[in-house]
Design an enzyme around this catalytic site. Structure first.
Site, PDB file in Angstrom:
ATOM      1  N   LYS A 190      32.221  19.324  12.617  1.00 44.98           N
ATOM      2  CA  LYS A 190      32.672  20.166  13.734  1.00 44.98           C
ATOM      3  C   LYS A 190      31.421  20.397  14.583  1.00 44.98           C
ATOM      4  CE  LYS A 190      33.436  23.866  15.919  1.00 44.98           C
ATOM      5  NZ  LYS A 190      32.600  23.841  17.102  1.00 44.98           N
ATOM      6  N   GLY A 243      24.034  28.067  11.682  1.00 47.60           N
ATOM      7  CA  GLY A 243      24.463  28.860  12.823  1.00 47.60           C
ATOM      8  C   GLY A 243      24.156  30.321  12.577  1.00 47.60           C
ATOM      9  N   SER A 244      24.947  31.171  13.208  1.00 51.76           N
ATOM     10  CA  SER A 244      24.644  32.602  13.165  1.00 51.76           C
ATOM     11  C   SER A 244      25.150  33.247  11.869  1.00 51.76           C
ATOM     12  CB  SER A 244      25.308  33.278  14.357  1.00 51.76           C
ATOM     13  OG  SER A 244      26.703  33.103  14.276  1.00 51.76           O
ATOM     14  N   GLY A 248      28.525  32.730   9.525  1.00 52.19           N
ATOM     15  CA  GLY A 248      28.275  32.449   8.112  1.00 52.19           C
ATOM     16  C   GLY A 248      29.110  33.335   7.206  1.00 52.19           C
ATOM     17  N   GLU A 266      22.754  27.993   6.539  1.00 49.63           N
ATOM     18  CA  GLU A 266      21.416  28.070   7.150  1.00 49.63           C
ATOM     19  C   GLU A 266      21.587  28.964   8.360  1.00 49.63           C
ATOM     20  OE1 GLU A 266      18.691  26.556   6.054  1.00 49.63           O
ATOM     21  OE2 GLU A 266      19.715  25.462   4.468  1.00 49.63           O
ATOM     22  N   CYS A 301      15.575  28.021  15.013  1.00 52.39           N
ATOM     23  CA  CYS A 301      15.848  28.975  13.928  1.00 52.39           C
ATOM     24  C   CYS A 301      14.557  29.520  13.327  1.00 52.39           C
ATOM     25  CB  CYS A 301      16.705  28.324  12.856  1.00 52.39           C
ATOM     26  SG  CYS A 301      15.963  26.848  12.167  1.00 52.39           S
ATOM     27  N   GLU A 400      17.713  38.868  15.969  1.00 50.03           N
ATOM     28  CA  GLU A 400      17.331  37.573  16.524  1.00 50.03           C
ATOM     29  C   GLU A 400      17.748  37.500  17.997  1.00 50.03           C
ATOM     30  OE1 GLU A 400      19.640  34.194  15.139  1.00 50.03           O
ATOM     31  OE2 GLU A 400      17.765  33.125  14.776  1.00 50.03           O
TER      32      GLU A 400
HETATM   33  P1  NAD Z   1      27.187  30.014  15.974  1.00 55.89           P
HETATM   34  O1  NAD Z   1      27.265  30.627  14.636  1.00 55.89           O
HETATM   35  O2  NAD Z   1      27.730  30.729  17.134  1.00 55.89           O
HETATM   36  O3  NAD Z   1      27.927  28.592  15.964  1.00 55.89           O
HETATM   37  C1  NAD Z   1      27.602  27.592  15.038  1.00 55.89           C
HETATM   38  C2  NAD Z   1      28.805  26.706  14.825  1.00 55.89           C
HETATM   39  O4  NAD Z   1      29.835  27.483  14.221  1.00 55.89           O
HETATM   40  C3  NAD Z   1      29.388  26.122  16.106  1.00 55.89           C
HETATM   41  O5  NAD Z   1      29.769  24.784  15.867  1.00 55.89           O
HETATM   42  C4  NAD Z   1      30.608  27.000  16.332  1.00 55.89           C
HETATM   43  O6  NAD Z   1      31.640  26.342  17.042  1.00 55.89           O
HETATM   44  C5  NAD Z   1      31.055  27.275  14.915  1.00 55.89           C
HETATM   45  N1  NAD Z   1      31.898  28.472  14.791  1.00 55.89           N
HETATM   46  C6  NAD Z   1      31.962  29.553  15.615  1.00 55.89           C
HETATM   47  N2  NAD Z   1      32.892  30.433  15.169  1.00 55.89           N
HETATM   48  C7  NAD Z   1      33.407  29.907  14.033  1.00 55.89           C
HETATM   49  C8  NAD Z   1      34.402  30.340  13.103  1.00 55.89           C
HETATM   50  N3  NAD Z   1      35.046  31.491  13.256  1.00 55.89           N
HETATM   51  N4  NAD Z   1      34.670  29.551  12.040  1.00 55.89           N
HETATM   52  C9  NAD Z   1      34.002  28.391  11.848  1.00 55.89           C
HETATM   53  N5  NAD Z   1      33.083  27.909  12.711  1.00 55.89           N
HETATM   54  C10 NAD Z   1      32.788  28.662  13.786  1.00 55.89           C
HETATM   55  O7  NAD Z   1      25.652  29.635  16.166  1.00 55.89           O
HETATM   56  P2  NAD Z   1      24.960  28.967  17.446  1.00 55.89           P
HETATM   57  O8  NAD Z   1      24.935  29.980  18.535  1.00 55.89           O
HETATM   58  O9  NAD Z   1      25.568  27.625  17.702  1.00 55.89           O
HETATM   59  O10 NAD Z   1      23.490  28.719  16.888  1.00 55.89           O
HETATM   60  C11 NAD Z   1      22.518  29.700  16.899  1.00 55.89           C
HETATM   61  C12 NAD Z   1      22.337  30.291  15.523  1.00 55.89           C
HETATM   62  O11 NAD Z   1      22.071  29.263  14.585  1.00 55.89           O
HETATM   63  C13 NAD Z   1      21.143  31.222  15.450  1.00 55.89           C
HETATM   64  O12 NAD Z   1      21.438  32.349  14.691  1.00 55.89           O
HETATM   65  C14 NAD Z   1      20.098  30.378  14.739  1.00 55.89           C
HETATM   66  O13 NAD Z   1      19.097  31.086  14.089  1.00 55.89           O
HETATM   67  C15 NAD Z   1      20.925  29.610  13.793  1.00 55.89           C
HETATM   68  N6  NAD Z   1      20.203  28.408  13.364  1.00 55.89           N
HETATM   69  C16 NAD Z   1      19.744  28.356  12.073  1.00 55.89           C
HETATM   70  C17 NAD Z   1      19.024  27.236  11.628  1.00 55.89           C
HETATM   71  C18 NAD Z   1      18.522  27.136  10.206  1.00 55.89           C
HETATM   72  O14 NAD Z   1      18.143  26.043   9.770  1.00 55.89           O
HETATM   73  N7  NAD Z   1      18.489  28.194   9.438  1.00 55.89           N
HETATM   74  C19 NAD Z   1      18.783  26.194  12.519  1.00 55.89           C
HETATM   75  C20 NAD Z   1      19.244  26.299  13.833  1.00 55.89           C
HETATM   76  C21 NAD Z   1      19.974  27.411  14.236  1.00 55.89           C
END
Ligand code: NAD
Length: 496
Positions: A190, A243-244, A248, A266, A301, A400
């Site tokens: 996805k 992601g966030s 998560g 992550e 991140c 963050e």
């Molecule tokens: P996000 O959590 O908004 O989205 C990440 C993914 O999750 C996207 O593909 C989104 O479509 C999907 N998503 C959104 N809502 C969902 C739901 N209800 N169910 C399932 N999937 C859903 O994050 P973002 O804004 O794309 O990325 C930024 C975040 O990612 C920051 O918090 C950053 O720190 C983190 N990040 C972490 C790492 C790491 O390795 N730890 C690396 C890069 C980014």
């Protein structure tokens, strides 16, 4: 690769392809034909459209993945053959690297140098790393009495769901897809709706490299719709997510409400950067400090977004960091004259502006930057920003931003530096600058973080794990340990 502006300009002039789903090695629209606009952060214009899929599209992709897994077209393929396909995939990505990087940069605003190195080139290296491991990993025989043979086999889990963010979609996507595929699983990705185009191109190239139909699929759309459908799916065995923290948490709930699939997270960070007065080279530390928070506009991140500097060198060091920030050229990510591009979308720009405003409201001082840039372009640009005099209770210290905002302050003792480092709920990365080896080890041992970097920032490569502790996540991407997420450990006990 030698970058030439003319080659970049030729590629950016091409119309961006429509973002379709990829199921059973075919590019297909959402079943109901729904699409959503893809906005370029470079100038706010519409770049193309992306399939706005529904749960039914996710069902189709997961069914394809399950079918391919059970048929053994990939999971049952001889390891050496799987390796060949993955190595060819890496070659193809490298051959198309500039095309992919320009497309990605138009989609998420990352400057072209970083988009090239950090995305297709990094993804190709990751795929090679896991491909090479496929035929070099043995099973185990456990020590038992003589009338028993006890075997441990590593088996692929089945169907792996991969959900990726927009900041480095290919680098992060490859960290999950490559070990999952190398282990013999089938995968449904996805992509982020904010940066799907380069991911889709790379997935298409896997088919060209010989990946059988159904083994690597992608479904686009809103996270709350297709991400949720993937998270709740009864036929998905493992979810790998970057992601966030908010999303998560939802994934953990989806797992509990469905088939208790394993969920690897992550998440975000608020990583500390501790500069002791005996740092080996303060000028170099300042350069890397600026890069650690301002490269890709802080949308990293592991961005070292909290800086703490020993009092005796604080003023000098902050002057050096400010000079680095002022030397950065922010603008069109596809112009080689710029060092940094645009924030990925309007929401990230708004989040950055409000985080700065809130920090000032809470008593921080503006030391550098603080303003939106190039607004006439229609794109999403912001100055590298440094806030000083921050304290543990401020939002800019605890939350963050994921933007180019550094929160800085001074410390006096090693204990104080460690306390500052550990003062948030996160535990992703951390940086320590000191020439005192004993102190480096002492401090590293006390940092609550998955990664500690001493006298460098971001030197680590695919051989080393990357993952967080506390609310930065569980499990790690990268290194041979990543296989553990995508395999079951099967014990076979044979009475002889
Ligand atoms: P996000 O959590 O908004 O989205 C990440 C993914 O999750 C996207 O593909 C989104 O479509 C999907 N998503 C959104 N809502 C969902 C739901 N209800 N169910 C399932 N999937 C859903 O994050 P973002 O804004 O794309 O990325 C930024 C975040 O990612 C920051 O918090 C950053 O720190 C983190 N990040 C972490 C790492 C790491 O390795 N730890 C690396 C890069 C980014």
């Amino acid at each position: 690769m030698n970058l030439e502006q003319s080659a970049i300009d030729l590629l950016r002039a091409q119309p961006a392809p429509k973002g379709l789903n990829f199921i059973d090695n075919e590019a297909v629209p959402a079943a109901d034909g729904e699409t959503m606009p893809v906005i370029s952060p470079i100038d706010g214009s519409q770049l193309t459209t992306l399939a706005a899929s529904a749960a039914v599209d996710m069902d189709r992709a997961v069914a394809a993945a399950r079918r391919s897994f059970e048929a053994g077209v990939w999971s049952g393929m001889a390891p050496g053959e799987r390796k060949k396909v993955m190595l060819k995939w890496a070659d193809l990505i490298e051959r198309h690297a500039l095309e992919i990087a320009v497309l990605g940069s138009r989609d998420n605003g990352t400057d072209i140098r970083m988009a090239l190195k950090g995305e297709p080139q990094s993804a190709a290296a990751t795929i090679r790393f896991y491909a090479e491991a496929i035929d070099k990993r043995n099973g185990e025989i456990t020590p038992t009495r003589k009338d028993v043979l006890s075997l441990i086999h590593k088996e692929p889990v089945g169907v792996v769901g991969v959900i990726i963010p927009w900041n480095f979609p290919l680098m992060i996507g490859a960290w999950k897809m490559a070990p999952a595929l190398a282990a013999g699983n089938s995968v449904v990705v996805k992509p982020s709706e904010e940066a799907a185009l380069s991911t889709l191109r790379v997935i298409e190239l896997a088919a060209e490299a010989g990946m059988p139909p159904g083994v690597l699929n992608a479904v686009n759309g809103r996270g709350a719709v297709v991400g949720e459908a993937l998270g709740l799916h009864m036929e998905v065995d493992v979810l790998a997510f970057t992601g966030s923290g908010g999303v998560g948490r939802r994934l953990l709930e989806y797992s509990a409400r469905s088939n208790m699939k394993r969920v690897y997270l992550e998440l975000g960070g608020k990583s500390p950067n501790l500069v002791f007065a005996d740092a080996p080279d303060l000028a170099q530390a300042a350069k890397e400090t600026a890069a650690s928070i301002f490269r890709n506009n802080g949308q990293v991140c592991v961005a070292a977004s909290r800086l703490a500097v020993e009092g005796s060198v604080y003023d000098d060091f902050m002057g050096l960091v400010r000079a680095e920030a002022q030397a950065m050229k922010i603008g069109d990510p596809l112009s080689l004259t710029n060092s940094t591009g645009a924030l990925a979308n309007a929401a990230q720009l708004a989040k950055t502006k409000s985080a700065v405003a809130r920090a000032l409201e809470q008593g921080a001082q503006l030391f550098q930057g603080g303003e939106q840039l190039n607004s006439a372009s229609g794109g999403f640009y912001h100055q590298p920003t440094i806030l000083t005099g921050v304290t543990a209770d401020m939002d800019v210290v605890q939350q963050e931003v994921f933007g180019p905002v550094l929160a800085a302050r001074a410390f006096d003792t090693e204990e104080e530096a460690i306390a500052i480092a550990n003062e948030t709920v996160y535990g992703l990365s951390s940086v320590v600058w000191t020439r005192d080896l004993s102190r480096a080890h002492r401090v590293a041992a006390k940092l609550k973080a998955g990664v500690v970097q001493v006298n460098c920032y971001s030197g680590a490569d695919i051989t080393a794990p990357l993952g967080g502790v506390r609310q930065s996540g569980n499990g790690s991407d990268r290194s041979l340990h990543a296989f553990e997420k995508y395999e079951n450990c099967k014990a076979t006990w044979i009475q002889l």
